[in-house]
Design a protein around this motif. Structure first.
Motif, PDB file in Angstrom:
ATOM      1  N   TYR A  64      43.113  39.302  40.477  1.00 12.08           N
ATOM      2  CA  TYR A  64      43.101  39.430  38.945  1.00 12.08           C
ATOM      3  C   TYR A  64      42.092  38.572  38.363  1.00 12.08           C
ATOM      4  O   TYR A  64      40.971  38.873  37.722  1.00 12.08           O
ATOM      5  CB  TYR A  64      44.409  39.211  38.164  1.00 12.08           C
ATOM      6  CG  TYR A  64      44.375  39.144  36.656  1.00 12.08           C
ATOM      7  CD1 TYR A  64      44.012  40.235  35.852  1.00 12.08           C
ATOM      8  CD2 TYR A  64      44.721  37.778  35.985  1.00 12.08           C
ATOM      9  CE1 TYR A  64      43.831  40.093  34.684  1.00 12.08           C
ATOM     10  CE2 TYR A  64      44.452  37.897  34.597  1.00 12.08           C
ATOM     11  CZ  TYR A  64      44.096  39.080  34.078  1.00 12.08           C
ATOM     12  OH  TYR A  64      43.910  38.943  32.661  1.00 12.08           O
ATOM     13  N   LEU A  65      42.245  37.235  38.398  1.00 15.34           N
ATOM     14  CA  LEU A  65      41.259  36.210  38.030  1.00 15.34           C
ATOM     15  C   LEU A  65      39.794  36.739  38.164  1.00 15.34           C
ATOM     16  O   LEU A  65      38.959  36.742  37.515  1.00 15.34           O
ATOM     17  CB  LEU A  65      41.612  34.789  38.395  1.00 15.34           C
ATOM     18  CG  LEU A  65      42.769  34.395  37.553  1.00 15.34           C
ATOM     19  CD1 LEU A  65      42.948  32.821  37.898  1.00 15.34           C
ATOM     20  CD2 LEU A  65      42.834  34.364  36.263  1.00 15.34           C
ATOM     21  N   GLU A  66      39.601  36.900  39.685  1.00 14.99           N
ATOM     22  CA  GLU A  66      38.175  37.259  39.950  1.00 14.99           C
ATOM     23  C   GLU A  66      37.883  38.586  39.397  1.00 14.99           C
ATOM     24  O   GLU A  66      36.505  38.665  39.091  1.00 14.99           O
ATOM     25  CB  GLU A  66      38.264  37.372  41.652  1.00 14.99           C
ATOM     26  CG  GLU A  66      38.295  35.884  42.282  1.00 14.99           C
ATOM     27  CD  GLU A  66      38.448  36.167  43.784  1.00 14.99           C
ATOM     28  OE1 GLU A  66      39.176  37.183  44.315  1.00 14.99           O
ATOM     29  OE2 GLU A  66      38.223  35.174  44.439  1.00 14.99           O
ATOM     30  N   SER A  67      38.522  39.538  38.944  1.00 12.13           N
ATOM     31  CA  SER A  67      38.432  40.834  38.517  1.00 12.13           C
ATOM     32  C   SER A  67      37.716  40.731  36.959  1.00 12.13           C
ATOM     33  O   SER A  67      37.148  41.558  36.604  1.00 12.13           O
ATOM     34  CB  SER A  67      39.368  41.976  38.895  1.00 12.13           C
ATOM     35  OG  SER A  67      40.570  41.626  37.585  1.00 12.13           O
ATOM     36  N   ILE A  68      38.464  39.537  36.409  1.00 10.77           N
ATOM     37  CA  ILE A  68      37.953  39.271  34.906  1.00 10.77           C
ATOM     38  C   ILE A  68      36.858  38.172  34.871  1.00 10.77           C
ATOM     39  O   ILE A  68      36.557  37.952  33.758  1.00 10.77           O
ATOM     40  CB  ILE A  68      39.238  38.982  34.186  1.00 10.77           C
ATOM     41  CG1 ILE A  68      39.761  37.726  34.560  1.00 10.77           C
ATOM     42  CG2 ILE A  68      40.049  40.340  34.166  1.00 10.77           C
ATOM     43  CD1 ILE A  68      40.783  37.168  33.343  1.00 10.77           C
ATOM     44  N   GLY A  69      36.269  38.028  36.133  1.00 12.28           N
ATOM     45  CA  GLY A  69      35.067  36.992  36.140  1.00 12.28           C
ATOM     46  C   GLY A  69      35.207  35.593  35.832  1.00 12.28           C
ATOM     47  O   GLY A  69      34.502  34.897  35.715  1.00 12.28           O
ATOM     48  N   VAL A  70      36.719  35.017  36.339  1.00 12.57           N
ATOM     49  CA  VAL A  70      36.816  33.866  36.341  1.00 12.57           C
ATOM     50  C   VAL A  70      36.576  33.169  37.641  1.00 12.57           C
ATOM     51  O   VAL A  70      36.738  33.788  38.747  1.00 12.57           O
ATOM     52  CB  VAL A  70      38.652  33.408  36.183  1.00 12.57           C
ATOM     53  CG1 VAL A  70      38.738  32.124  36.526  1.00 12.57           C
ATOM     54  CG2 VAL A  70      39.056  33.873  34.765  1.00 12.57           C
ATOM     55  N   SER A  71      35.701  32.006  37.547  1.00 15.46           N
ATOM     56  CA  SER A  71      35.449  31.116  38.761  1.00 15.46           C
ATOM     57  C   SER A  71      36.728  30.520  39.316  1.00 15.46           C
ATOM     58  O   SER A  71      37.108  29.444  38.753  1.00 15.46           O
ATOM     59  CB  SER A  71      34.366  30.377  38.438  1.00 15.46           C
ATOM     60  OG  SER A  71      34.155  29.428  39.637  1.00 15.46           O
ATOM     61  N   VAL A  72      37.293  31.225  40.218  1.00 10.89           N
ATOM     62  CA  VAL A  72      38.814  30.465  40.486  1.00 10.89           C
ATOM     63  C   VAL A  72      38.421  28.978  41.224  1.00 10.89           C
ATOM     64  O   VAL A  72      39.249  28.273  41.086  1.00 10.89           O
ATOM     65  CB  VAL A  72      39.550  31.464  41.395  1.00 10.89           C
ATOM     66  CG1 VAL A  72      39.818  32.595  40.658  1.00 10.89           C
ATOM     67  CG2 VAL A  72      38.708  31.622  42.465  1.00 10.89           C
ATOM     68  N   GLU A  73      37.572  29.027  41.799  1.00  7.70           N
ATOM     69  CA  GLU A  73      37.245  27.604  42.454  1.00  7.70           C
ATOM     70  C   GLU A  73      37.028  26.582  41.418  1.00  7.70           C
ATOM     71  O   GLU A  73      37.435  25.473  41.975  1.00  7.70           O
ATOM     72  CB  GLU A  73      35.793  27.682  43.356  1.00  7.70           C
ATOM     73  CG  GLU A  73      35.740  28.772  44.430  1.00  7.70           C
ATOM     74  CD  GLU A  73      35.602  30.006  44.111  1.00  7.70           C
ATOM     75  OE1 GLU A  73      35.284  30.390  42.802  1.00  7.70           O
ATOM     76  OE2 GLU A  73      35.551  31.168  44.892  1.00  7.70           O
ATOM     77  N   GLU A  74      36.455  26.705  40.493  1.00  3.74           N
ATOM     78  CA  GLU A  74      36.375  25.688  39.592  1.00  3.74           C
ATOM     79  C   GLU A  74      37.360  25.848  38.419  1.00  3.74           C
ATOM     80  O   GLU A  74      37.585  24.598  37.766  1.00  3.74           O
ATOM     81  CB  GLU A  74      34.892  25.706  39.125  1.00  3.74           C
ATOM     82  CG  GLU A  74      33.919  25.694  39.878  1.00  3.74           C
ATOM     83  CD  GLU A  74      32.271  26.086  39.583  1.00  3.74           C
ATOM     84  OE1 GLU A  74      32.429  26.574  38.134  1.00  3.74           O
ATOM     85  OE2 GLU A  74      31.549  25.981  40.154  1.00  3.74           O
ATOM     86  N   GLN A  75      37.714  26.810  37.968  1.00  5.01           N
ATOM     87  CA  GLN A  75      38.463  26.853  36.499  1.00  5.01           C
ATOM     88  C   GLN A  75      40.057  27.010  36.568  1.00  5.01           C
ATOM     89  O   GLN A  75      40.667  26.620  35.903  1.00  5.01           O
ATOM     90  CB  GLN A  75      38.207  28.242  35.820  1.00  5.01           C
ATOM     91  CG  GLN A  75      36.868  28.369  35.390  1.00  5.01           C
ATOM     92  CD  GLN A  75      36.406  29.498  34.538  1.00  5.01           C
ATOM     93  OE1 GLN A  75      35.605  30.497  35.057  1.00  5.01           O
ATOM     94  NE2 GLN A  75      37.126  29.980  33.663  1.00  5.01           N
ATOM     95  N   VAL A  76      40.594  26.996  37.906  1.00  4.03           N
ATOM     96  CA  VAL A  76      41.843  26.747  38.231  1.00  4.03           C
ATOM     97  C   VAL A  76      42.121  25.531  38.423  1.00  4.03           C
ATOM     98  O   VAL A  76      41.662  24.767  39.253  1.00  4.03           O
ATOM     99  CB  VAL A  76      42.345  27.681  39.333  1.00  4.03           C
ATOM    100  CG1 VAL A  76      43.973  27.445  39.615  1.00  4.03           C
ATOM    101  CG2 VAL A  76      42.020  29.125  39.109  1.00  4.03           C
ATOM    102  N   LYS A  77      42.807  24.916  37.409  1.00  6.56           N
ATOM    103  CA  LYS A  77      43.065  23.329  37.469  1.00  6.56           C
ATOM    104  C   LYS A  77      44.627  22.973  38.064  1.00  6.56           C
ATOM    105  O   LYS A  77      44.573  21.743  38.500  1.00  6.56           O
ATOM    106  CB  LYS A  77      43.083  22.734  36.005  1.00  6.56           C
ATOM    107  CG  LYS A  77      41.894  23.261  35.031  1.00  6.56           C
ATOM    108  CD  LYS A  77      40.695  22.691  35.819  1.00  6.56           C
ATOM    109  CE  LYS A  77      39.298  22.980  34.843  1.00  6.56           C
ATOM    110  NZ  LYS A  77      38.176  22.717  35.510  1.00  6.56           N
ATOM    111  N   LEU A  78      45.433  23.951  38.002  1.00  5.27           N
ATOM    112  CA  LEU A  78      46.767  23.351  38.560  1.00  5.27           C
ATOM    113  C   LEU A  78      47.289  24.690  39.292  1.00  5.27           C
ATOM    114  O   LEU A  78      47.325  25.739  38.829  1.00  5.27           O
ATOM    115  CB  LEU A  78      47.535  22.974  37.447  1.00  5.27           C
ATOM    116  CG  LEU A  78      48.994  22.588  37.920  1.00  5.27           C
ATOM    117  CD1 LEU A  78      49.048  21.292  38.523  1.00  5.27           C
ATOM    118  CD2 LEU A  78      49.806  22.268  36.362  1.00  5.27           C
ATOM    119  N   VAL A  79      47.709  24.516  40.339  1.00  6.33           N
ATOM    120  CA  VAL A  79      48.776  25.545  41.104  1.00  6.33           C
ATOM    121  C   VAL A  79      50.098  24.712  41.345  1.00  6.33           C
ATOM    122  O   VAL A  79      50.162  23.849  41.956  1.00  6.33           O
ATOM    123  CB  VAL A  79      47.747  25.658  42.672  1.00  6.33           C
ATOM    124  CG1 VAL A  79      48.894  26.766  43.255  1.00  6.33           C
ATOM    125  CG2 VAL A  79      46.439  26.386  42.573  1.00  6.33           C
TER     126      VAL A  79
END
Lengths: 372, 225
Positions: A64-79
């Motif tokens: 989902y995040l990739e489909s809306i253009g979020v850079s998951v490598e950089e923008q996800v701060k917490l899992v």
């Protein structure tokens, strides 16, 4: 082959845009057996909680995040891994590996030599191809290679915060408390293989009083994410422990991820009275295994009685995968009909400008409103 | 135990080399060991398994009497040479005498390029893990081994499990479910659905200690603060 699966957002261009820096979002994904959350904490910072696989066998929140253009490598701060049941960890290894900038937080109940021994002993996928343990083994491998320690989630422990850039935001664990950790670690020790006993896959024990409940604050907005925490009926564990012991910051929560798939044993009326606004946005995911179906009709009605803004990511109808005529005939020999564990993925998305009075909601895939 | 009488002359025997030590508690256990470790659910040698292996290859139509005979061979040190408990550098070696016994089981090294006609043709295969046991049935999670796809789930009747496998049915038990057809020697074809539970080996103390050691190694990285 089953009919081609389509991601819920596919072809819906207006839905395929990332929220602005000042727009807060919570997306809840849930097929029949699985749950994942993605939370935009403002300023492009994201948190992912748990993981489940979509119809392409990809982690739903990542896709989902990739489909809306979020850079998951950089923008996800917490899992955050709220617990290790199969329905909450599908694809978690890939999530942790892909979100290279994120801290990984997990229940304090799993912070034990017993759990890691279990993971290491059962890591070999030759035993079974997919399991919660093998998924966690992948997480441990990534964390070990990355050499950035995981964060242990315990009662009243802050897992992430952003203090300098408005709106201020933080994520705090409200559970597990000490009593739940001790109980869970005893249960984990029981699962450890013993010498000269036959190898088996591990089926995670239930109930679960040690999953990680999160309190999320962004500016004045509050969200309560209930994981699978159940009500234990005593002050040392479960929801009563949270209500009695945690000092919940600021305003009541306007969003509630209903715990444990809406089950009666995950319900504590005080949660609604003491931590939530009136008529909160309440979302739950189903749990369908064998004859177990959550939420039940009674569960749905109980939630409907408490809020007019209740949503379910997927109903309990489970399709079959169609196969060739000879195989279908062969199924008749055992009078058995395999069904897909997961019905089509449902996605409930709530968005809200930081200063807006309320949330707007969108439903994708099989998600539905539980109309009063 | 009297030997059966209906076994035809059989090919010569070879050696069995097991990669690990297997406690022998009885004939049935030994036979189960052979079935569970050397074959996949269709009776073929399990090429994909990463479990300890044997150099032995057995005929897929291995008959109960032949299993019985092999078990006898393995369990009788006077007949079979090194006893079942012999453990030689991590290998258990049992020599089956080629000419001493009329009930010699079918045991031979199949040349790598030799193809044999399979009596059972699988059209659909699943790997299953039992998640819940009910009074007369069990629920299992299925992974499609024929064509990758989403997880499936099924409730199966215990009566569809072979009697000798029923004691294995419990949460976490791993099994294979195959649907296909069988061609018999006269060319007749019939549909077949089979469940075969894996007889997984036992945990050794060495394996568990290795897991504990690896757990200690990663503990700091996983949850250090």
């Amino acid at each position: 082959m089953p009919e081609k699966w389509q991601r819920p957002l596919a072809g819906n261009e207006s839905a395929e845009t990332a929220p602005s820096a000042t727009e807060i979002e919570i997306s809840i994904f849930g097929p029949g057996l699985g749950e994942a959350l993605a939370v935009h904490l403002g300023h492009g910072d994201w948190m992912l909680v748990d993981s489940c696989l979509d119809g392409d066998l990809e982690p739903a929140s990542l896709a989902y995040l990739e489909s809306i253009g979020v850079s998951v490598e950089e923008q996800v701060k917490l899992v955050v891994a709220s617990h290790w049941h199969d329905d909450h960890v599908g694809g978690l290894g890939k999530v942790v590996e892909t979100c290279a900038a994120a801290d990984f937080a997990f229940s304090g109940a799993l912070h034990s030599e017993e759990f890691l021994t279990l993971v290491k002993a059962l890591a070999d996928r030759s035993l079974v191809r997919r399991s919660g343990v093998s998924e966690f083994a992948e997480v441990v491998r990534v964390i070990d290679e990355r050499r950035r320690p995981g964060k242990v989630a315990l009662e009243s422990r802050r897992l992430w915060s952003r203090g300098r850039t408005a709106p201020k935001a933080f994520v705090e664990a409200l559970s597990p408390c000490d009593g739940a950790v001790r109980q869970s670690q005893r249960a984990l020790a029981e699962l450890l293989p013993k010498a000269n006993t036959n190898k088996r896959a591990v089926v995670a024990p239930r109930p679960n009083h040690a999953s990680v409940v999160l309190w999320v604050a962004v500016g004045e907005i509050r969200m309560l994410l209930g994981a699978d925490l159940e009500e234990a009926g005593d002050a040392q564990r479960g929801w009563t422990a949270i209500l009695d012991r945690c000092d919940l910051d600021g305003a009541p929560a306007s969003v509630f991820k209903i715990p444990h798939h809406g089950s009666a044993n995950g319900d504590q009326p005080r949660v609604w009275e003491e931590t939530l606004v009136d008529d909160p946005w309440a979302v739950m995911t189903p749990f369908i295994r064998g004859r177990h179906r959550l939420p039940t009709e009674e569960d749905k009605q109980r939630v409907r009685d408490r809020t007019g803004n209740a949503y379910l990511t997927a109903d309990s109808c489970r399709p079959r995968r169609k196969r060739g005529a000879m195989v279908e005939d062969g199924l008749g020999l055992f009078d058995a009909q395999p069904v897909l564990v997961d019905p089509p993925m449902g996605h409930v998305r709530l968005r809200r400008e930081i200063d807006a009075p309320t949330w707007s909601r969108e439903l994708f895939g099989s998600a539905l409103h539980l109309a009063p | 135990m009297n030997p059966p009488t209906d076994i035809a002359p059989l090919p010569a025997t070879e050696e069995l080399h097991f990669d690990h030590h297997v406690p022998v508690s009885g004939v049935a256990d030994r036979v189960r060991f052979l079935e569970g470790w050397l074959f996949d659910e269709e009776g073929r040698e399990a090429e994909e398994t990463r479990e300890p292996r044997s150099s032995l290859k057995l005929h897929q139509d291995w008959r109960p009497m032949q299993k019985w005979a092999l078990a006898q061979q393995l369990l009788d040190p006077s007949d079979a040479g090194p006893a079942e408990e012999a453990e030689l550098g991590g290998k258990l070696s049992v020599v089956l005498p080629a000419s001493q016994h009329v009930l010699m089981p079918v045991v031979w090294h199949r040349p790598a390029d030799e193809t044999t006609r399979e009596a059972f043709t699988a059209l659909q295969r699943w790997e299953g893990v039992v998640t819940e046991c009910l009074e007369e049935s069990f629920v299992a999670r299925l992974t499609d081994l024929t064509e990758e796809g989403p997880l499936e789930e099924v409730e199966l009747a215990l009566e569809d499990v072979a009697p000798e496998d029923r004691s294995l049915v419990g949460p976490g038990a791993v099994f294979y479910w195959s649907i296909g057809y069988r061609d018999d020697e006269s060319g007749r074809r019939s549909r077949e659905s089979t469940l075969r539970f894996r007889r997984l080996p036992v945990w050794s103390e060495a394996e568990l200690e290795a897991a504990r050691e690896r757990a200690r190694e990663v503990a700091k990285a996983f949850g250090g603060e």
